[in-house]
Design a protein around this motif. Structure first.
Motif, PDB file in Angstrom:
ATOM      1  N   TYR A  25      45.026  44.830  35.014  1.00 43.06           N
ATOM      2  CA  TYR A  25      43.921  44.295  35.803  1.00 43.06           C
ATOM      3  C   TYR A  25      43.310  43.069  35.118  1.00 43.06           C
ATOM      4  CZ  TYR A  25      39.490  43.643  38.085  1.00 43.06           C
ATOM      5  OH  TYR A  25      38.434  43.065  38.728  1.00 43.06           O
ATOM      6  N   PHE A  26      42.986  43.226  33.838  1.00 48.16           N
ATOM      7  CA  PHE A  26      42.341  42.122  33.141  1.00 48.16           C
ATOM      8  C   PHE A  26      43.277  40.917  33.029  1.00 48.16           C
ATOM      9  CE2 PHE A  26      39.373  45.410  31.729  1.00 48.16           C
ATOM     10  CZ  PHE A  26      38.201  44.774  32.067  1.00 48.16           C
ATOM     11  N   ALA A  27      44.573  41.189  32.817  1.00 47.97           N
ATOM     12  CA  ALA A  27      45.528  40.090  32.721  1.00 47.97           C
ATOM     13  C   ALA A  27      45.547  39.311  34.034  1.00 47.97           C
ATOM     14  CB  ALA A  27      46.911  40.641  32.401  1.00 47.97           C
ATOM     15  N   VAL A  28      45.591  40.036  35.167  1.00 44.95           N
ATOM     16  CA  VAL A  28      45.642  39.399  36.472  1.00 44.95           C
ATOM     17  C   VAL A  28      44.387  38.559  36.715  1.00 44.95           C
ATOM     18  CG1 VAL A  28      45.461  39.902  38.932  1.00 44.95           C
ATOM     19  CG2 VAL A  28      47.206  41.031  37.559  1.00 44.95           C
ATOM     20  N   VAL A  29      43.237  39.168  36.422  1.00 48.98           N
ATOM     21  CA  VAL A  29      41.979  38.474  36.657  1.00 48.98           C
ATOM     22  C   VAL A  29      41.909  37.187  35.828  1.00 48.98           C
ATOM     23  CG1 VAL A  29      39.504  38.605  36.230  1.00 48.98           C
ATOM     24  CG2 VAL A  29      40.654  40.452  37.425  1.00 48.98           C
ATOM     25  N   LEU A  30      42.356  37.273  34.584  1.00 51.80           N
ATOM     26  CA  LEU A  30      42.314  36.092  33.720  1.00 51.80           C
ATOM     27  C   LEU A  30      43.244  35.008  34.238  1.00 51.80           C
ATOM     28  CD1 LEU A  30      42.062  37.775  30.226  1.00 51.80           C
ATOM     29  CD2 LEU A  30      40.474  36.101  31.177  1.00 51.80           C
ATOM     30  N   VAL A  31      44.445  35.408  34.630  1.00 51.88           N
ATOM     31  CA  VAL A  31      45.410  34.416  35.113  1.00 51.88           C
ATOM     32  C   VAL A  31      44.882  33.741  36.378  1.00 51.88           C
ATOM     33  CG1 VAL A  31      47.691  34.143  36.145  1.00 51.88           C
ATOM     34  CG2 VAL A  31      47.430  35.469  34.054  1.00 51.88           C
ATOM     35  N   LEU A  32      44.356  34.551  37.319  1.00 46.00           N
ATOM     36  CA  LEU A  32      43.823  33.981  38.553  1.00 46.00           C
ATOM     37  C   LEU A  32      42.672  33.013  38.255  1.00 46.00           C
ATOM     38  CD1 LEU A  32      43.822  36.876  41.182  1.00 46.00           C
ATOM     39  CD2 LEU A  32      45.142  34.764  41.221  1.00 46.00           C
ATOM     40  N   THR A  33      41.783  33.436  37.362  1.00 41.31           N
ATOM     41  CA  THR A  33      40.634  32.587  37.033  1.00 41.31           C
ATOM     42  C   THR A  33      41.096  31.262  36.438  1.00 41.31           C
ATOM     43  OG1 THR A  33      39.385  34.587  36.554  1.00 41.31           O
ATOM     44  CG2 THR A  33      38.448  32.528  35.770  1.00 41.31           C
ATOM     45  N   MET A  34      42.122  31.319  35.616  1.00 38.23           N
ATOM     46  CA  MET A  34      42.565  30.105  34.929  1.00 38.23           C
ATOM     47  C   MET A  34      43.362  29.189  35.847  1.00 38.23           C
ATOM     48  SD  MET A  34      43.418  31.128  31.010  1.00 38.23           S
ATOM     49  CE  MET A  34      44.016  32.770  31.154  1.00 38.23           C
ATOM     50  N   THR A  35      43.996  29.732  36.882  1.00 38.61           N
ATOM     51  CA  THR A  35      44.851  28.886  37.713  1.00 38.61           C
ATOM     52  C   THR A  35      44.156  28.428  38.982  1.00 38.61           C
ATOM     53  OG1 THR A  35      45.816  30.942  38.514  1.00 38.61           O
ATOM     54  CG2 THR A  35      47.107  29.674  36.924  1.00 38.61           C
ATOM     55  N   ALA A  36      43.263  29.265  39.525  1.00 35.70           N
ATOM     56  CA  ALA A  36      42.639  28.909  40.800  1.00 35.70           C
ATOM     57  C   ALA A  36      41.490  27.936  40.571  1.00 35.70           C
ATOM     58  CB  ALA A  36      42.161  30.168  41.519  1.00 35.70           C
ATOM     59  N   MET A  37      41.821  26.624  40.527  1.00 35.92           N
ATOM     60  CA  MET A  37      40.822  25.604  40.245  1.00 35.92           C
ATOM     61  C   MET A  37      40.203  25.163  41.569  1.00 35.92           C
ATOM     62  SD  MET A  37      39.513  24.069  37.724  1.00 35.92           S
ATOM     63  CE  MET A  37      38.553  22.617  37.360  1.00 35.92           C
ATOM     64  N   GLN A  38      39.308  25.991  42.065  1.00 37.35           N
ATOM     65  CA  GLN A  38      38.665  25.687  43.350  1.00 37.35           C
ATOM     66  C   GLN A  38      37.235  26.186  43.251  1.00 37.35           C
ATOM     67  OE1 GLN A  38      37.614  27.552  46.118  1.00 37.35           O
ATOM     68  NE2 GLN A  38      38.310  26.506  47.971  1.00 37.35           N
ATOM     69  N   PRO A  39      36.244  25.389  43.586  1.00 35.89           N
ATOM     70  CA  PRO A  39      34.848  25.744  43.297  1.00 35.89           C
ATOM     71  C   PRO A  39      34.430  27.126  43.773  1.00 35.89           C
ATOM     72  CG  PRO A  39      34.985  23.511  44.144  1.00 35.89           C
ATOM     73  CD  PRO A  39      36.363  24.069  44.229  1.00 35.89           C
ATOM     74  N   VAL A  40      34.780  27.499  45.013  1.00 35.39           N
ATOM     75  CA  VAL A  40      34.330  28.794  45.523  1.00 35.39           C
ATOM     76  C   VAL A  40      34.969  29.939  44.738  1.00 35.39           C
ATOM     77  CG1 VAL A  40      34.147  30.270  47.552  1.00 35.39           C
ATOM     78  CG2 VAL A  40      34.013  27.792  47.797  1.00 35.39           C
ATOM     79  N   LEU A  41      36.288  29.837  44.539  1.00 33.17           N
ATOM     80  CA  LEU A  41      36.991  30.901  43.815  1.00 33.17           C
ATOM     81  C   LEU A  41      36.447  31.031  42.392  1.00 33.17           C
ATOM     82  CD1 LEU A  41      40.691  30.418  44.976  1.00 33.17           C
ATOM     83  CD2 LEU A  41      38.921  31.888  45.932  1.00 33.17           C
ATOM     84  N   LEU A  42      36.179  29.886  41.759  1.00 35.73           N
ATOM     85  CA  LEU A  42      35.651  29.920  40.391  1.00 35.73           C
ATOM     86  C   LEU A  42      34.258  30.539  40.366  1.00 35.73           C
ATOM     87  CD1 LEU A  42      36.785  26.501  38.911  1.00 35.73           C
ATOM     88  CD2 LEU A  42      37.412  28.784  38.125  1.00 35.73           C
ATOM     89  N   THR A  43      33.449  30.197  41.363  1.00 36.87           N
ATOM     90  CA  THR A  43      32.099  30.769  41.417  1.00 36.87           C
ATOM     91  C   THR A  43      32.180  32.283  41.590  1.00 36.87           C
ATOM     92  OG1 THR A  43      31.509  28.751  42.570  1.00 36.87           O
ATOM     93  CG2 THR A  43      29.831  30.467  42.466  1.00 36.87           C
ATOM     94  N   ILE A  44      33.082  32.720  42.468  1.00 41.01           N
ATOM     95  CA  ILE A  44      33.245  34.171  42.666  1.00 41.01           C
ATOM     96  C   ILE A  44      33.600  34.842  41.342  1.00 41.01           C
ATOM     97  CG2 ILE A  44      34.695  35.931  43.732  1.00 41.01           C
ATOM     98  CD1 ILE A  44      34.948  34.117  46.174  1.00 41.01           C
TER      99      ILE A  44
END
Lengths: 299, 517
Positions: A25-44
């Motif tokens: 879970y944590f690995a997935v969350v970290l990878v998504l956070t690092m790759t999804a460079m989009q303001p809304v997704l990052l804010t979430i």
């Protein structure tokens, strides 16, 4: 008692699932956070990490982290426009150098990403105690798991001993070093005592290992404290489904969004909901668990 | 996998002896092994024979250096020393040298002296599983056996603790448990209690007794202080001149105690104080509970002051604070002799730096300016002559304790801080220690000791402080202390059994029930 609590980790709702799944879970969350460079997704991601940190690390610790993280976000927002002179809406101009709004926003997003990653990491380290990581490792590679386990015991023991030897030598003031030379040798003395002591003990430990059947078979097994239950299988499938959905949605969101030269307009979109669900999952589980115990208590 | 029940039945007394040794000769391979004559002089065992019936609890006694450890290791094939060897060692009818590693570890369990070195892993649960992992035991069998053993020894509450956080007694129980999880039928223990304080020793012996009587496991214990174990044992053997002779339990060296006449009245009692501190507060970190919270202590000059209290009550912390090795978070320590003090740490290994005991005693000779004659008289005082040429690590626990004490006494401290000075000492050594301490007091030395050993305290200490819940629960002259205390004291003993050990054991039982509750 305090020791035991520290070892087992606090009640976070994560204990309900297998450590392997927690790690995933944590690995997935970290990878998504690092790759999804989009303001809304990052804010979430940032808000979820912050809320979860309040929950598992306590508000005091989290606020302390924020005191460091907020300047980091601001620094990113200031530095990026100085190096990336891109964008269309000019804010100020220093001679040749123009500062654009787009690159400030890009910097802010960068900073937020860094902050989220740090927050997620500190939450993960709170939940994934070393013994959980070892349990995951030990299941796959029993010998590596054992080696880490031995090192985890020996390294603190070594430092602890060094301190003890030094403090004993210093406490014997009737034989306290007098000359400068004595002071220098006293350092060497600590090392020499420590080496001798540790070597002697390692020989005895080797005997103790032999006496307990070390090397009896080629197929060493590993004691698994956690078992992968049917629920874990169900949870992994659900998580996998959620992760795939989120990855696709994040890819779509990111490919439709661009910072430069003009930033795309952000609109309300249903696709953010699964992403928020994934990020807020631990918090939701935690709240559900808390409510369940509250109801149980009242019943 | 064998169920525990079957396992017990299978080890119930049968015709086959648990261990039989026939005509064992052994010598370490130090010299030419081609000629028999050269060997004869070095033989550690010559034609030694013995037999242990199943389910027995046997003590193996003998002087230091008589070969107790060598014999124990010869029985356990993986640990057997190399050298010239003749004769047969059979365990349950099998020649030990023919056993595979797996067979040996499931038949013969071996527990050594120092619990610290027997623990391999960082967590208790992993330590318990270690042996089974080595044997490639299946997951279900492993889970079940670990559970059984953890319940038997009451390990469950600390199953997930790091092994480093355990007390010495818990460590040795864990070492025993992690051997028993492999279900051996014969258990060999080499001075298993030498490193333990009296309360932990008693706990350990109780566990051993239960293993023997409830599970029928044959137990052989090598020990230099058999008097603490005679209540549990069914028989005793004595190693002497390379032979193993059975001795009746009643012939175990007299339970000689420190008699009251030792009490040398001290005339140089003064009103001056060496240590004086008020309202000490201390804890190791913000998360941990207070070790001391409002502790007061006054130690009179040239007196023996004892601090008693349970495990983890903060006795060692307090000693270190008096030595100014750690600072209190609140309060002040006034130590008149802080520049001429010496400390005997709980583990004497922290003091040893030389290659031989003799070198050890000379380490501070230049610095503290003591003569060779003084060393000789110190060696005589502690009866260390035979140990001089040996490496400090090769000495027994009791000898290490004596060597460490001799080493710090040579520096002629005015204040002596002793942490568990009677640990690992047999009765006669305790008596020697008591005499030495009283002699030092007569010379004006102030002694502050932290100990579990109430019998020892009652014989040597002038004043006693009981530490409880971070405070001094009471601090009184020793005689008053023992007559005012109703529970934490030595039992009333009639004149015929005025012996240290009897008193000792009973007091220990009291201690145990106190610490258990």
């Amino acid at each position: 008692m305090s020791n035991m609590l520290r070892w087992q980790g606090k009640n976070t709702g994560f204990e309900l699932i297998h450590p392997g799944l927690q790690l995933t879970y944590f690995a997935v969350v970290l990878v998504l956070t690092m790759t999804a460079m989009q303001p809304v997704l990052l804010t979430i991601s940032f808000i979820s990490a912050l809320l979860f940190s309040f929950c598992v690390r306590g508000w005091q610790t989290t606020l302390k982290t924020l005191v460091i993280l907020l300047p980091l976000v601001i620094i990113c927002a200031v530095i990026n426009p100085l190096f990336a002179m891109m964008g269309s809406s000019e804010v100020v101009r220093f001679g040749q150098h123009a500062i654009y709004l787009e690159s400030i926003i890009f910097g802010l997003c960068m900073g937020m990403m860094l902050a989220s990653v740090i927050l997620w990491f500190s939450c993960a380290s709170k939940i994934l105690s070393t013994d959980k990581v070892l349990a995951v490792l030990g299941g796959v590679l029993p010998v590596v798991g054992l080696m880490i386990s031995m090192a985890m015991r020996l390294v603190p023991q070594f430092t602890e001993r060094g301190k003890l030897i030094g403090s004993v030598a210093e406490s014997v003031t009737s034989a306290r070093p007098l000359t400068k030379r004595d002071h220098i040798t006293s350092r060497l003395r600590i090392v020499s005592v420590l080496m001798g002591w540790s070597l002697e003990e390692s020989l005895q430990s080797a005997d103790a290992m032999k006496a307990r059947g070390w090397g009896a078979t080629n197929k060493r097994t590993g004691y698994k404290r956690y078992r992968f239950a049917a629920f874990d299988l169900f949870a992994s499938l659900a998580l996998a489904l959620l992760v795939i959905t989120c990855s696709v949605l994040a890819f779509v969101a990111c490919s439709q969004f661009h910072f430069y030269p003009t930033m795309s307009t952000l609109t309300l979109w249903w696709g953010y909901i699964p992403y928020a669900l994934l990020m807020l999952l631990p918090l939701v589980v935690r709240i559900v668990e808390d409510l369940r115990f509250k109801w149980l208590g009242q019943a | 996998m064998t169920e525990l029940k079957d396992f017990i039945h299978s080890t119930k007394p049968a015709s086959e002896p648990a261990l039989s040794i026939d005509g064992l000769c052994f010598s370490y391979a130090s010299q030419d092994s081609n000629t028999g004559t050269q060997m004869a002089g070095n033989l550690l065992f010559s034609d030694a024979s013995m037999c242990l019936p199943q389910g027995s609890f046997t003590l193996l006694t003998g002087n230091t250096g008589s070969g107790k450890t060598t014999l124990m290791r010869l029985i356990k094939p993986e640990l057997a020393p190399t050298g010239y060897r003749k004769g047969a060692i059979n365990v349950f009818g099998r020649e030990t040298t023919s056993l595979s590693v797996a067979e040996s570890s499931t038949m013969i369990g071996y527990v050594a002296q120092n619990p610290e070195t027997q623990i391999v892993c960082d967590a208790v649960w992993h330590e318990l599983a270690f042996g089974l992992e080595n044997l490639g035991t299946s997951q279900e069998a492993m889970r079940r056996r670990v559970a059984e053993v953890a319940y038997f020894f009451g390990i469950e509450p600390w199953m997930h603790s790091p092994t480093a956080s355990l007390s010495g007694g818990q460590k040795q129980i864990l070492a025993l448990a992690s051997i028993l999880v492999m279900q051996p039928k014969l258990l060999l223990l080499d001075e298993p209690t030498a490193q333990l304080d009296p309360i932990a020793e008693k706990n350990f012996l109780h566990a051993l007794f239960r293993i023997n009587r409830e599970l029928g496991i044959t137990v052989l214990v090598a020990t230099h202080s058999p008097e603490t174990m005679t209540d549990y044992a069914t028989g005793a053997l004595r190693l002497e001149d390379g032979k193993i002779e059975p001795t009746p339990l009643s012939a175990i060296p007299a339970k000689a105690g420190i008699h009251n006449k030792l009490q040398i009245p001290h005339d140089n009692a003064t009103d001056s104080t060496t240590i004086n501190c008020r309202d000490l507060f201390f804890r190791y970190s913000k998360e941990e509970p207070w070790v001391l919270r409002g502790f007061d202590l006054t130690v009179a000059t040239s007196s023996i002051h004892a601090i008693v209290g349970g495990n983890g009550s903060g006795k060692s912390t307090l000693l270190n604070m008096m030595a100014k090795a750690i600072k209190p978070l609140r309060g002040r320590v006034n130590n008149l002799h802080s520049s001429s003090q010496a400390i005997l740490p709980q583990n004497p290994m922290a003091l040893f730096v030389g290659d031989t005991a003799a070198e050890e005693l000379k380490e501070w000779q230049q610095r503290c300016d003591y003569s060779d004659e003084e060393i000789v008289s110190m060696v005589d005082l502690f009866n260390l002559k035979s140990a001089l040429a040996k490496h400090p690590y090769d000495l027994s626990g009791g000898e290490q304790q004596k060597l460490a004490l001799a080493k710090i006494l040579l520096t002629k401290p005015k204040l002596l801080l002793l942490d568990e000075p009677t640990k690992g000492l047999d009765t006669s050594a305790k008596r020697e220690l008591a005499t030495t301490l009283l002699g030092l007091r007569a010379k004006g030395v102030t002694i502050l000791m932290a100990t579990h050993d109430l019998a020892f305290v009652s014989k040597v200490a002038d004043n006693t402080t009981m530490i409880f819940d971070g405070q001094s629960a009471c601090s009184e002259p020793t005689q008053e202390f023992f007559s005012n205390n109703i529970f934490y004291r030595l039992p009333r003993i009639d004149s015929t059994t005025n012996e240290l050990n009897v008193a000792h054991e009973k007091s220990m039982r009291e201690d145990e029930s106190k610490t258990d509750s």
